[in-house]
Design a protein around this motif. Structure first.
Motif, PDB file in Angstrom:
ATOM      1  N   SER A 107       0.857  -1.186   0.000  1.00  0.00           N
ATOM      2  CA  SER A 107       0.000   0.000   0.000  1.00  0.00           C
ATOM      3  C   SER A 107       0.892   1.234   0.000  1.00  0.00           C
ATOM      4  O   SER A 107       1.234   1.761  -1.048  1.00  0.00           O
ATOM      5  N   TYR A 108       1.338   1.695   1.177  1.00  0.00           N
ATOM      6  CA  TYR A 108       2.161   2.898   1.236  1.00  0.00           C
ATOM      7  C   TYR A 108       3.646   2.568   1.032  1.00  0.00           C
ATOM      8  O   TYR A 108       4.157   1.563   1.534  1.00  0.00           O
ATOM      9  N   SER A 109       4.319   3.462   0.325  1.00  0.00           N
ATOM     10  CA  SER A 109       5.783   3.549   0.343  1.00  0.00           C
ATOM     11  C   SER A 109       6.146   4.880   0.979  1.00  0.00           C
ATOM     12  O   SER A 109       5.498   5.898   0.709  1.00  0.00           O
ATOM     13  N   LEU A 110       7.157   4.871   1.848  1.00  0.00           N
ATOM     14  CA  LEU A 110       7.588   6.085   2.553  1.00  0.00           C
ATOM     15  C   LEU A 110       9.081   6.263   2.295  1.00  0.00           C
ATOM     16  O   LEU A 110       9.915   5.528   2.823  1.00  0.00           O
ATOM     17  N   LEU A 111       9.422   7.234   1.455  1.00  0.00           N
ATOM     18  CA  LEU A 111      10.794   7.438   1.004  1.00  0.00           C
ATOM     19  C   LEU A 111      11.367   8.682   1.660  1.00  0.00           C
ATOM     20  O   LEU A 111      10.796   9.772   1.570  1.00  0.00           O
ATOM     21  N   LEU A 112      12.516   8.513   2.333  1.00  0.00           N
ATOM     22  CA  LEU A 112      13.172   9.595   3.065  1.00  0.00           C
ATOM     23  C   LEU A 112      14.523   9.890   2.432  1.00  0.00           C
ATOM     24  O   LEU A 112      15.331   8.980   2.208  1.00  0.00           O
ATOM     25  N   ALA A 113      14.778  11.174   2.159  1.00  0.00           N
ATOM     26  CA  ALA A 113      16.032  11.596   1.539  1.00  0.00           C
ATOM     27  C   ALA A 113      17.087  11.873   2.601  1.00  0.00           C
ATOM     28  O   ALA A 113      16.837  12.618   3.552  1.00  0.00           O
ATOM     29  N   HIS A 114      18.280  11.280   2.436  1.00  0.00           N
ATOM     30  CA  HIS A 114      19.418  11.544   3.319  1.00  0.00           C
ATOM     31  C   HIS A 114      20.484  12.377   2.607  1.00  0.00           C
ATOM     32  O   HIS A 114      21.031  13.310   3.195  1.00  0.00           O
ATOM     33  N   ILE A 115      20.806  12.039   1.363  1.00  0.00           N
ATOM     34  CA  ILE A 115      21.722  12.821   0.535  1.00  0.00           C
ATOM     35  C   ILE A 115      21.060  12.982  -0.826  1.00  0.00           C
ATOM     36  O   ILE A 115      20.548  12.010  -1.391  1.00  0.00           O
ATOM     37  N   GLU A 140      -0.295  -4.174   2.106  1.00  0.00           N
ATOM     38  CA  GLU A 140      -1.728  -3.877   2.020  1.00  0.00           C
ATOM     39  C   GLU A 140      -2.539  -4.689   3.042  1.00  0.00           C
ATOM     40  O   GLU A 140      -2.321  -5.876   3.222  1.00  0.00           O
ATOM     41  N   GLY A 141      -3.461  -4.023   3.732  1.00  0.00           N
ATOM     42  CA  GLY A 141      -4.435  -4.705   4.577  1.00  0.00           C
ATOM     43  C   GLY A 141      -3.927  -5.210   5.899  1.00  0.00           C
ATOM     44  O   GLY A 141      -4.596  -6.004   6.554  1.00  0.00           O
ATOM     45  N   THR A 142      -2.756  -4.738   6.348  1.00  0.00           N
ATOM     46  CA  THR A 142      -2.208  -5.206   7.623  1.00  0.00           C
ATOM     47  C   THR A 142      -2.422  -4.161   8.707  1.00  0.00           C
ATOM     48  O   THR A 142      -2.665  -2.989   8.434  1.00  0.00           O
ATOM     49  N   GLU A 143      -2.321  -4.603   9.949  1.00  0.00           N
ATOM     50  CA  GLU A 143      -2.613  -3.743  11.083  1.00  0.00           C
ATOM     51  C   GLU A 143      -1.400  -2.897  11.479  1.00  0.00           C
ATOM     52  O   GLU A 143      -0.261  -3.320  11.301  1.00  0.00           O
ATOM     53  N   PRO A 144      -1.654  -1.705  12.037  1.00  0.00           N
ATOM     54  CA  PRO A 144      -0.537  -0.872  12.525  1.00  0.00           C
ATOM     55  C   PRO A 144       0.333  -1.629  13.528  1.00  0.00           C
ATOM     56  O   PRO A 144      -0.158  -2.433  14.320  1.00  0.00           O
ATOM     57  N   HIS A 145       1.629  -1.345  13.472  1.00  0.00           N
ATOM     58  CA  HIS A 145       2.626  -1.856  14.417  1.00  0.00           C
ATOM     59  C   HIS A 145       2.742  -3.383  14.397  1.00  0.00           C
ATOM     60  O   HIS A 145       3.258  -3.982  15.341  1.00  0.00           O
ATOM     61  N   THR A 146       2.292  -4.039  13.307  1.00  0.00           N
ATOM     62  CA  THR A 146       2.508  -5.475  13.155  1.00  0.00           C
ATOM     63  C   THR A 146       3.998  -5.724  12.936  1.00  0.00           C
ATOM     64  O   THR A 146       4.603  -5.164  12.028  1.00  0.00           O
ATOM     65  N   LEU A 147       4.600  -6.580  13.762  1.00  0.00           N
ATOM     66  CA  LEU A 147       6.050  -6.767  13.712  1.00  0.00           C
ATOM     67  C   LEU A 147       6.482  -7.978  12.901  1.00  0.00           C
ATOM     68  O   LEU A 147       7.600  -8.020  12.397  1.00  0.00           O
ATOM     69  N   ASP A 148       5.635  -8.991  12.762  1.00  0.00           N
ATOM     70  CA  ASP A 148       6.072 -10.206  12.071  1.00  0.00           C
ATOM     71  C   ASP A 148       4.864 -10.900  11.461  1.00  0.00           C
ATOM     72  O   ASP A 148       3.915 -11.245  12.161  1.00  0.00           O
ATOM     73  N   MET A 149       4.919 -11.113  10.140  1.00  0.00           N
ATOM     74  CA  MET A 149       3.842 -11.817   9.455  1.00  0.00           C
ATOM     75  C   MET A 149       4.177 -13.293   9.224  1.00  0.00           C
ATOM     76  O   MET A 149       3.384 -14.025   8.645  1.00  0.00           O
ATOM     77  N   GLY A 150       5.383 -13.696   9.653  1.00  0.00           N
ATOM     78  CA  GLY A 150       5.745 -15.103   9.507  1.00  0.00           C
ATOM     79  C   GLY A 150       6.086 -15.521   8.099  1.00  0.00           C
ATOM     80  O   GLY A 150       6.116 -16.707   7.784  1.00  0.00           O
ATOM     81  N   ASP A 151       6.342 -14.555   7.226  1.00  0.00           N
ATOM     82  CA  ASP A 151       6.757 -14.898   5.858  1.00  0.00           C
ATOM     83  C   ASP A 151       7.850 -13.927   5.416  1.00  0.00           C
ATOM     84  O   ASP A 151       8.128 -12.933   6.080  1.00  0.00           O
ATOM     85  N   ASP A 152       8.469 -14.228   4.288  1.00  0.00           N
ATOM     86  CA  ASP A 152       9.589 -13.415   3.816  1.00  0.00           C
ATOM     87  C   ASP A 152       9.677 -13.560   2.296  1.00  0.00           C
ATOM     88  O   ASP A 152      10.606 -14.167   1.768  1.00  0.00           O
ATOM     89  N   PRO A 153       8.702 -13.020   1.551  1.00  0.00           N
ATOM     90  CA  PRO A 153       8.636 -13.274   0.116  1.00  0.00           C
ATOM     91  C   PRO A 153       9.823 -12.749  -0.672  1.00  0.00           C
ATOM     92  O   PRO A 153      10.184 -13.321  -1.707  1.00  0.00           O
ATOM     93  N   LEU A 154      10.461 -11.687  -0.209  1.00  0.00           N
ATOM     94  CA  LEU A 154      11.549 -11.114  -0.989  1.00  0.00           C
ATOM     95  C   LEU A 154      12.818 -11.951  -0.933  1.00  0.00           C
ATOM     96  O   LEU A 154      13.579 -11.997  -1.896  1.00  0.00           O
ATOM     97  N   THR A 155      13.064 -12.620   0.186  1.00  0.00           N
ATOM     98  CA  THR A 155      14.225 -13.514   0.236  1.00  0.00           C
ATOM     99  C   THR A 155      14.083 -14.618  -0.797  1.00  0.00           C
ATOM    100  O   THR A 155      15.046 -14.958  -1.510  1.00  0.00           O
ATOM    101  N   ALA A 156      12.889 -15.185  -0.921  1.00  0.00           N
ATOM    102  CA  ALA A 156      12.658 -16.227  -1.932  1.00  0.00           C
ATOM    103  C   ALA A 156      12.813 -15.658  -3.337  1.00  0.00           C
ATOM    104  O   ALA A 156      13.411 -16.286  -4.222  1.00  0.00           O
ATOM    105  N   LEU A 157      12.290 -14.458  -3.566  1.00  0.00           N
ATOM    106  CA  LEU A 157      12.357 -13.856  -4.895  1.00  0.00           C
ATOM    107  C   LEU A 157      13.787 -13.612  -5.338  1.00  0.00           C
ATOM    108  O   LEU A 157      14.150 -13.853  -6.493  1.00  0.00           O
ATOM    109  N   PHE A 158      14.630 -13.130  -4.411  1.00  0.00           N
ATOM    110  CA  PHE A 158      16.003 -12.780  -4.770  1.00  0.00           C
ATOM    111  C   PHE A 158      16.988 -13.943  -4.593  1.00  0.00           C
ATOM    112  O   PHE A 158      18.178 -13.759  -4.795  1.00  0.00           O
TER     113      PHE A 158
END
Length: 318
Positions: free
Chosen positions: A123-131, A283-301
């Motif tokens: 859902s949201y992406s939050l991009l912060l500029a450092h340099i 998308e569709g997850t609750e605030p301050h959720t710390l662990d969904m028990g999955d890691d799709p990007l590790t599998a993808l990469f």
């Protein structure tokens, strides 16, 4: 404090101020932010003063944060797995010369939506500029309004695409940006299916969900489907639906991938440091959720096409 909102376009994009994002927000303040996001799709926050920890904690107000892929024994440039490295820097903080990293980042210059290549959308992406590069040399970020663009489509086109499913691949967007990845290799890797039209939950408005990761349209001839994809992207990215953000260190932009497209602006990648760090909310997850028990990007990469294999060079971004 009350949120101050100054629209950029009449119905899309807003400069926001009045809240201190470095401290915990009250439920009412969080609602002020989400209400602005539902209306405008993109909010721009100048000179936030945020550090990495505050960036991550603020982002947790909006749901579960995806994490960068795990790599055994690999060093990370950034201190939290929730921070995706959208910079042109190596582990030492210098401009990277790794050809695979340079090739991978070219895909960021295409109009896209973050994580459309995953089954579980962002859902949201939050991009912060450092340099940021010096003023006037490029490196802006462009945004496009996928809701108003949908509204303005001819009824015939709306009827055509109403129930269509897009097939999305990260490696397809990298191929489109110039990486030498055979299409047969892309077909062997994971893809995600998403409707190309959906109702945006926060606003109740219909929106297109289609961009550079969209490879094909299910059930359509490849050539016909790809022509439709390109036509829709061209429609959404007309000048009347778009604006750009010029960055300064400390600026944050939040965008809703479910009703926008975005792309990075051109600049001399080899001459200017650009350190940008992004959190992404599932998308569709609750605030301050710390662990969904999955890691799709590790599998993808885990298995990356050679032309864009940045696993051994730096943190993988999106």
């Amino acid at each position: 404090m009350a949120l101050k909102v100054e629209p950029i376009l009449p119905n899309f994009g807003a400069e926001c101020s009045g809240l201190d994002l470095t401290r915990p927000l009250s439920p009412e303040e969080v609602k002020q932010v989400t209400d602005a996001m539902d209306k405008y799709g993109v909010t721009v926050w100048r000179n936030t003063g945020m550090n990495d920890e505050q960036h991550v904690e603020f982002s947790r107000n909006f749901g579960y944060l995806e994490r960068v892929p795990k790599r055994e024994g690999a060093k990370m440039r950034l201190p939290f797995r929730e921070l995706f490295d959208a910079s042109n820097l190596n582990l030492e903080g210098e401009i990277t010369k790794d050809p695979a990293a340079v090739e991978y980042r070219k895909g960021d210059r295409l109009w896209h939506t973050d994580s459309a290549f995953l089954d579980k959308r962002t859902s949201y992406s939050l991009l912060l500029a450092h340099i940021t590069p010096p003023a006037g040399v490029g490196g802006e970020t462009w945004f496009a309004d996928a809701r108003t663009a949908y509204d303005d489509l001819p009824q015939e086109t709306k009827d055509l695409i109403e129930d269509k499913i897009g097939i999305n691949s990260l490696w397809w967007s990298r191929k489109k940006a110039g990486a030498d990845i055979p299409e047969e290799e892309i077909d062997q890797r994971p893809k995600a299916r998403h409707p190309i039209v959906h109702t945006h939950k926060g606003s109740g408005r219909k929106s297109l969900f289609i961009a550079a990761h969209t490879m094909d349209i299910e059930g359509m001839d490849k050539a016909e489907g790809r022509k439709l994809i390109e036509d829709l992207i061209a429609h959404v990215t007309q000048d009347k639906y778009t604006f750009k953000v010029a960055w300064n260190p400390g600026d944050m932009v939040i965008w809703d991938n479910l009703c926008t497209m975005h792309r990075g602006g051109e600049y001399d990648y080899t001459a200017h440091k650009r350190d940008m760090r992004r959190t992404t909310v599932r998308e569709g997850t609750e605030p301050h959720t710390l662990d969904m028990g999955d890691d799709p990007l590790t599998a993808l990469f885990a298995v990356t096409p050679k032309a864009v294999d940045i696993n051994s060079a730096r943190d993988a971004g999106r």
